[in-house]
Design a protein around this motif. Structure first.
Motif, PDB file in Angstrom:
ATOM      1  N   GLU A 126       0.818  -1.204   0.000  1.00 54.93           N
ATOM      2  CA  GLU A 126       0.000   0.000   0.000  1.00 54.93           C
ATOM      3  C   GLU A 126       0.867   1.277   0.000  1.00 54.93           C
ATOM      4  O   GLU A 126       0.379   2.378   0.241  1.00 54.93           O
ATOM      5  N   HIS A 140      -3.148   3.427   8.492  1.00 55.17           N
ATOM      6  CA  HIS A 140      -4.137   2.551   7.857  1.00 55.17           C
ATOM      7  C   HIS A 140      -4.378   1.318   8.725  1.00 55.17           C
ATOM      8  O   HIS A 140      -3.426   0.663   9.147  1.00 55.17           O
ATOM      9  N   HIS A 142      -7.381  -2.098   9.741  1.00 54.83           N
ATOM     10  CA  HIS A 142      -8.578  -2.878   9.398  1.00 54.83           C
ATOM     11  C   HIS A 142      -9.288  -3.205  10.717  1.00 54.83           C
ATOM     12  O   HIS A 142      -9.489  -4.371  11.043  1.00 54.83           O
ATOM     13  N   HIS A 201     -12.627  -3.240   2.793  1.00 54.21           N
ATOM     14  CA  HIS A 201     -11.196  -3.289   3.071  1.00 54.21           C
ATOM     15  C   HIS A 201     -10.794  -2.663   4.411  1.00 54.21           C
ATOM     16  O   HIS A 201     -10.313  -3.364   5.299  1.00 54.21           O
ATOM     17  N   ASP A 298      -6.796  -8.567   2.962  1.00 53.99           N
ATOM     18  CA  ASP A 298      -5.564  -8.966   3.648  1.00 53.99           C
ATOM     19  C   ASP A 298      -5.727 -10.290   4.384  1.00 53.99           C
ATOM     20  O   ASP A 298      -4.755 -10.947   4.703  1.00 53.99           O
TER      21      ASP A 298
END
Ligand code: ZN
Length: 678
Positions: A126, A140, A142, A201, A298
């Motif tokens: 990324e 970032h 999740h 995502h 991921d």
């Protein structure tokens, strides 16, 4: 609610770690808030999530260059250090934005070409997204609440309801160049946004200070959690010990069989069974949720696109029931590959068709990995996915990645390129029990196996010693304190090894004690006690371990620490030598009985090793009674060299490597003609 852990004093400390330049100060603070994020499992798990900072540094020519420090692959945020945030020259990355398209290989190549340190790990996939956003700090994650939100059928609508215009909404695109371009476009449409929601995502935030970007990660996540009424922390990782798990070794063996590998490679398990999971598996719509896909791209590499679901009836049927399910999983996986592979732009090679996580009715969610670390990561993600599915479904629907997108992630060329590369450690996937595991020899043996990739269960009667010993292994190893001479102990040890890892591959039956005294004078009780530990405990552990190995049906090994006393009596050592001689016969008998199950049984005859049995004081008195120095006493063998615990460990490793050897005793005594076996 996630607590904001930012502490001004700590941040200052981190900024000052490398006082040399403003760039290093920023990097210090970047490490600090990256770790804060990484340490909270409600925000980030297992390489999921990444962070970056943009700085200016002088190159060798004294020119000032913009540099992006971004998370490198192989590093986790919770333990990240400066080398885990490799520096990449920013300008060449920004130039890429002009391109219409860019292959993953070219992207990786440009990133590597522009590393400040050519030995750095690959920057995150990324990286370009971090590069294209103009902010100094970019974060970032999740996080569970965001995954619930990102997978709702009406995610954009709900996002607007929660955040108004504060978050940009990015449609699902696989990580890489295209996603980076799209995300920055969306940011530019409204540069006032505090972050981005990436559909199916995760979440991005950014700011000019590390604190503000971190505040936003925590703040946004809490806002979403509040919307979904997620009050407490998710308790991912909590588990409570349960019984009747003897179907797990069977399952383990069947998966290994499916992989068609040598006996060496067996999966390792991590079972999670908190009440939310158990209840989830009782839901009426559980079958529907099973096939829906994972909450974030991921996850797919660690968990595959779906779990294998063992229902109560499958477990009850035992081997037949489980085997049927595993074969069904394999067939489904092949069909999925055949459906999707032709749509790919390049030829794909099918991955192993083994499950990476399981749902087991009444028992919980199971992480399956090549070792305990990987199993634990898969288990964490399995748990998180269950949470996301159940809450999402109750709030309008769990609407994750489509099969094609999932396939693209699982069969990403960058990931495929890794296949077959890198040798796994020799004992990876092996589960090893060491009795007397906290003692000098036991711990030395445990460490030797651990260094070669095995996972360990240490057994010892001293809890404190065990705790200290365990600290010298990896965080994924385990221990059980018990007196192995007590009835039922061997069964308890097997319960523990199955609970922790799913089975056992190698038993190092090592615990022993040296009772001394002439037989004519020794009390009968003492003599019998010596037999309890030096023979009966060996026998019991070996027999129970063999039962588990038979369930796995993939061979196994039992290695005894015998003693040269078994063949070479020492004066006053009868109460030690007699049970050890019996243990040597036990080794031979078991080698005979277990051979057809491919369970190899061998032993080590060691002598004169400094340990809990042969203490420094004892050595002193022995040496002085013979009128020699302690060193000379310890070197009393053909090689004239002291034999150490590490040499015994080498002996066990050697035996464990000898695929066609069983019923053998290896001497580790520096040479002693009277104790030679053949
Ligand atoms: Zn991501």
């Amino acid at each position: 609610m996630i607590k904001n852990q930012y502490n001004v004093k700590d941040a200052k400390k981190w900024r000052g770690v490398n006082k040399s330049s403003p760039a290093d100060q920023s990097l210090g603070e970047r490490i600090y808030t990256s770790q804060l994020i990484g340490k909270n499992p409600d925000l980030v798990m297992h390489g999921g999530g990444n962070t970056s900072v943009k700085v200016e540094r002088y190159n060798l020519f004294g020119e000032l260059e913009s540099v992006l420090h971004v998370k490198g692959s192989g590093w986790d945020l919770d333990t990240i250090e400066a080398p885990g945030l490799p520096g990449v020259r920013l300008d060449p990355l920004l130039k890429l934005r002009k391109l219409k398209s860019l292959s993953d290989e070219d992207m990786v190549n440009v990133q590597r070409n522009n590393l400040l340190d050519s030995a750095s790990p690959n920057p995150s996939v990324e990286t370009l997204l971090h590069a294209f956003l103009p902010h100094k700090f970019v974060d970032h994650t999740h996080a569970t609440p965001f995954l619930i939100l990102a997978n709702l059928p009406n995610a954009s609508e709900v996002c607007k309801k929660i955040f108004g215009d504060r978050l940009g909404i990015v449609p699902y695109i696989m990580p890489g160049f295209d996603l980076a371009k799209k995300a920055v476009e969306i940011y530019e449409e409204n540069p006032n946004v505090e972050g981005l929601l990436l559909l199916n995502h995760g979440h991005f935030t950014f700011s000019d200070t590390a604190k503000k970007s971190y505040d936003r990660i925590v703040g946004h996540t809490n806002e979403v959690a509040e919307y979904f009424k997620l009050e407490s922390s998710t308790e991912i990782g909590s588990r409570s010990k349960t019984k009747d798990l003897y179907f797990l070794p069977v399952f383990r063996g069947i998966i290994a069989e499916l992989n068609g590998e040598k006996d060496e490679a067996m999966p390792v398990f991590d079972l999670r069974n908190n009440i939310n999971i158990i209840n989830f598996l009782k839901r009426k719509d559980v079958r529907k949720l099973e096939t829906k896909g994972m909450a974030s791209p991921d996850h797919v590499l660690r968990t595959k696109g779906k779990p294998i679901f063992l229902e109560q009836t499958d477990v009850k049927k035992g081997r037949i029931g489980i085997e049927k399910k595993v074969l069904g999983f394999k067939t489904d996986y092949r069909k999925y590959f055949q459906r999707q592979a032709p749509k790919a732009s390049e030829v794909k090679k099918i991955l192993k068709a083994d499950p990476k996580h399981a749902w087991i009715e009444d028992f919980g969610a199971l992480g399956i990995g090549v070792n305990a670390k990987a199993a634990s990561a898969a288990a964490d993600l399995a748990e998180q996915n269950i949470l996301v599915r159940s809450i999402g479904e109750d709030f309008g629907g769990f609407n994750p990645l489509k099969e094609k997108d999932m396939f693209d992630c699982e069969y990403w060329s960058l990931e495929q390129a890794k296949l077959g590369k890198g040798n796994s450690p020799q004992f990876q996937g092996k589960i090893v029990i060491v009795t007397g595991g906290a003692g000098t020899i036991g711990l030395s043996v445990a460490k030797a196996f651990s260094r070669l990739g095995a996972n360990l269960l240490l057994v010892d009667n001293n809890g404190d010693h065990l705790e200290r010993a365990l600290k010298q292994l990896t965080p994924w190893d385990a221990s059980i304190a018990c007196d192995i001479t007590k009835k039922g102990s061997a069964e308890k040890i097997m319960d523990a090894v199955i609970w922790n890892f799913g089975g056992v591959d190698i038993l190092i039956s090592n615990a022993g004690t040296a009772t001394s005294g002439a037989l004519t004078e020794l009390e009968d009780d003492k003599f019998r006690q010596a037999f309890e530990l030096n023979f009966f405990a060996h026998k019991q552990c070996a027999i129970e371990a063999a039962k588990v190995m038979k369930l796995q049906n993939r061979g196994g090994q039992i290695l005894f620490n015998i003693s040269k006393q078994a063949v070479n009596p020492g004066s006053n050592m009868g109460a030690y030598g007699l049970p050890k001689a019996a243990t040597m016969f036990l080794m031979r008998q078991l080698a005979l009985e277990l051979g057809e199950d491919r369970i190899r049984v061998n032993g080590i005859n060691a002598d004169r090793i400094r340990s809990g049995l042969l203490t420094d004081n004892f050595i002193k008195s022995r040496a002085s009674s013979r009128g020699v120095s302690e060193d000379i006493y310890m070197q009393g063998n053909l090689l004239r060299q002291e034999v150490k615990a590490s040499h015994v460990a080498d002996g066990f490793i050697a035996l464990a490597q000898m695929d066609r050897t069983t019923g053998h005793v290896l001497t580790v005594d520096g040479g002693n003609t009277a104790a030679e076996l053949r």
